[in-house]
Design an enzyme around this catalytic site. Structure first.
Site, PDB file in Angstrom:
ATOM      1  N   LYS A  50       0.482   1.209  -1.886  1.00  0.00           N
ATOM      2  CA  LYS A  50       1.234   2.424  -1.554  1.00  0.00           C
ATOM      3  C   LYS A  50       2.750   2.225  -1.575  1.00  0.00           C
ATOM      4  O   LYS A  50       3.512   3.182  -1.750  1.00  0.00           O
ATOM      5  CB  LYS A  50       0.815   2.928  -0.174  1.00  0.00           C
ATOM      6  N   SER A 309      -7.228  -1.958  -3.430  1.00  0.00           N
ATOM      7  CA  SER A 309      -6.017  -1.208  -3.083  1.00  0.00           C
ATOM      8  C   SER A 309      -5.342  -1.644  -1.798  1.00  0.00           C
ATOM      9  O   SER A 309      -4.150  -1.398  -1.621  1.00  0.00           O
ATOM     10  CB  SER A 309      -6.340   0.287  -2.999  1.00  0.00           C
TER      11      SER A 309
END
Length: 416
Positions: A50, A309
């Site tokens: 992110k 992720s």
């Protein structure tokens, strides 16, 4: 947006982020009879990809916009990325988190942002926090930094897969035939789709959502983003009620394949990553790997790229992870047992019903002297899922009235 936007974002990020490792994941490769490479975004300074989107957006703000500050909503990882970017760029920010955000993520945000970033906990879901952040931006004039639904965020997040392709080329390895990406609101998937469509259109791209929060699949079916009435917040990094207005048309037009994976399957993969591969993955981080061999089955011998992720997992959650995994595998079950209120009833249940490899993990019972029978909630862990039919047969033949609690029963909210 174009592939050039993604590559320009990669140039911005190169000043503050080193490439994350790309490693073979042999255990999953054996499962699909192919070669699997895992992109370790859990090893970013903020332990998730992110930071790519957040930094790319904030780095392009004017001096005046930076002075007014930034604000975001997040399930935890995007907020850490914003906090990291604020620290690097000297920008003040506020982050809104839902109450479901693990304590570990809250603490990391405070460490990364320091005095520059204020944390506010609002609402029960990401979407609740997003509404608060949007209202803050309108009131204060701060720039809203979306977790996924902004072109600059999308371009930044797309750099992860572009970076992985470059690493494979440097290693002298073949480029992947299949790329598997976790999906929440669609920023990572959209950025990847944009870049692959121009640079490697022959590559199959698959997005993987948690079954309890499959907002992109719902949008594709409806032809537009829709708000899911309920979601399972367990896969907190991907538990989004509504796909993005920016990301959805990109995913739709690229004709990306989107599938979903049960939360229990995600838990079994989290445990395997930890126990076999030495990787601490959060639920969203395990989504893509969990799909391989389950709902995504590449051709034998295929070269597959999987993006892990994030690794922001609170250690206190592992008890729930194990519980969900056992239930998904069919090794743990719950029953309501109507015991006769007489001496020896429990011993007869143990002797006549339980098998040699069965274990009672939960037993809740209160004796009430004014009744002939008393209900008990009993959790049983089996040695093997194949032992269940024999257990049910013994229960049917035993005197107590026994009812199996289905996994989709509302009672499970109190067990998990």
């Amino acid at each position: 947006m174009t592939a050039d936007d993604v590559e320009q974002a990669a140039q911005r990020l190169s000043a503050v982020l080193a490439p994350t490792p790309l490693q073979p994941l042999d255990r999953v490769g054996a499962r699909i009879a192919g070669r699997v490479w895992v992109k370790r975004e859990d090893l970013q300074p903020v332990r998730s990809y992110k930071v790519r989107g957040a930094y790319n957006l904030i780095a392009q703000l004017t001096a005046q916009a930076r002075e007014a500050g930034v604000v975001c909503a997040s399930a935890g990882n995007h907020a850490q990325g914003l906090a990291y970017a604020c620290g690097k760029l000297g920008v003040h920010g506020r982050v809104y988190l839902p109450r479901t955000t693990p304590r570990q993520k809250r603490d990391r945000i405070a460490v990364l942002g320091g005095d520059l970033v204020e944390v506010r906990v609002k609402g029960d879901t990401y979407d609740d926090a997003a509404a608060e952040a949007a209202a803050d931006a309108l009131l204060t004039g701060a720039t809203l930094v979306p977790a996924f639904d902004h072109p600059w965020t999308v371009a930044g997040q797309g750099t992860a897969v572009a970076e992985a392709f470059a690493q494979l080329e440097e290693l002298g390895e073949d480029r992947p035939e299949v790329v598997v990406i976790p999906v929440g609101g669609g920023g990572l998937l959209a950025g990847t789709a944009i870049w692959l469509a121009e640079r490697h259109p022959e590559v199959r791209l698959v997005g993987v959502e948690p079954a309890g929060a499959a907002c992109m699949s719902a949008a594709l079916q409806a032809g537009e983003p829709v708000t899911l009435p309920e979601i399972d917040g367990f896969v907190d990094g991907a538990a989004v009620r509504r796909a993005g207005d920016v990301t959805f048309p990109i995913v739709r037009d690229a004709k990306v394949e989107v599938v979903s994976v049960a939360e229990g399957r995600v838990c079994t993969e989290m445990l395997a990553l930890y126990q076999s591969d030495g990787i601490i993955a959060e639920p969203a981080g395990a989504l893509a790997a969990a799909a391989l061999g389950d709902v995504v089955r590449p051709q034998p011998g295929a070269n597959v790229l999987v993006l892990l992720s994030g690794g922001n997992n609170d250690v206190s959650r592992y008890a729930e992870v194990v519980e969900r995994a056992l239930i998904h595998e069919g090794r743990k079950h719950y029953f309501l047992v109507g015991f006769p209120q007489e001496p020896g009833a429990l011993r007869r249940f143990l002797d006549d019903v339980l098998g040699p490899d069965d274990d009672i993990t939960l037993f809740e019972y209160v004796k009430r002297n004014n009744r002939e029978t008393g209900p008990a909630l009993v959790g049983i862990e089996l040695g093997s899922p194949a032992d269940l039919p024999a257990l049910l047969a013994r229960m049917k033949a035993s005197p107590p009235d026994i009812e199996k609690i289905p996994a989709d029963s509302p009672l499970f909210r109190y067990l998990l």
